[in-house]
Design a protein around this motif. Structure first.
Motif, PDB file in Angstrom:
ATOM      1  N   ARG A   7      -0.160  -2.868  11.667  1.00 52.22           N
ATOM      2  CA  ARG A   7      -1.395  -2.756  10.878  1.00 52.22           C
ATOM      3  C   ARG A   7      -1.664  -1.268  10.701  1.00 52.22           C
ATOM      4  NH1 ARG A   7      -7.039  -2.284  10.980  1.00 52.22           N
ATOM      5  NH2 ARG A   7      -8.130  -3.932   9.832  1.00 52.22           N
ATOM      6  N   TYR A  26      -6.522  -1.964   4.761  1.00 54.33           N
ATOM      7  CA  TYR A  26      -5.329  -1.757   5.584  1.00 54.33           C
ATOM      8  C   TYR A  26      -4.122  -2.473   4.982  1.00 54.33           C
ATOM      9  CZ  TYR A  26      -6.014  -6.495   7.370  1.00 54.33           C
ATOM     10  OH  TYR A  26      -6.157  -7.855   7.466  1.00 54.33           O
ATOM     11  N   MET A  28      -0.359  -4.388   6.249  1.00 47.72           N
ATOM     12  CA  MET A  28       0.522  -4.859   7.314  1.00 47.72           C
ATOM     13  C   MET A  28       1.918  -4.452   6.845  1.00 47.72           C
ATOM     14  SD  MET A  28      -1.469  -6.114   9.579  1.00 47.72           S
ATOM     15  CE  MET A  28      -0.354  -6.956  10.686  1.00 47.72           C
ATOM     16  N   GLU A  73       0.984  -7.691   3.999  1.00 42.05           N
ATOM     17  CA  GLU A  73      -0.407  -7.921   3.598  1.00 42.05           C
ATOM     18  C   GLU A  73      -0.969  -6.620   3.050  1.00 42.05           C
ATOM     19  OE1 GLU A  73      -3.137  -9.633   6.467  1.00 42.05           O
ATOM     20  OE2 GLU A  73      -1.448 -10.603   7.495  1.00 42.05           O
TER      21      GLU A  73
END
Length: 121
Positions: A7, A26, A28, A73
């Motif tokens: 992350r 953020y 991933m 992500e």
């Protein structure tokens, strides 16, 4: 063996003092060199080809392709809280603030993850 995914807050992508990110902004990330060797080598080959000639569209598409391969992500919100989608095309990439768009390539070429030392019991 398992590939680690990290992350990474957007604020850690580079020197982006002109931008303010929220706690929910953020990525991933699966580091580029955690990809299968052949896939990572394709990115290296594309960079080498770009160095031989100036091809900004090709460079922007390379960044988008690295994002597609490494980001599992993407969470980024605009000033009004609207979702800013992960860039998939050079036009998408160029819609991001210049500092952020520029920081993405450098980040993925150098990011190897975070170390988490373990302590013997």
């Amino acid at each position: 063996m398992q590939v680690r995914i990290f992350r990474v807050p957007f604020g850690q992508l580079g020197d982006l003092a002109e931008l303010e990110f929220g706690e929910q902004d953020y990525l991933m990330v699966r580091p580029l060199f955690a990809l299968p060797r052949g896939q990572a080598q394709q990115f290296v080959d594309r960079v080498n080809a770009l160095r031989e000639g100036v091809d900004q569209i090709g460079a922007d598409q390379l960044v988008c392709d690295m994002l597609a391969a490494c980001v599992t992500e993407w969470h980024l919100a605009g000033a009004e809280g609207e979702a800013i989608p992960q860039p998939r095309t050079p036009a998408d990439l160029n819609a991001l603030p210049g500092g952020l768009a520029g920081a993405l390539a450098a980040f993925f070429w150098s990011y190897r993850g975070e170390t988490h030392p373990t302590t013997a019991a």
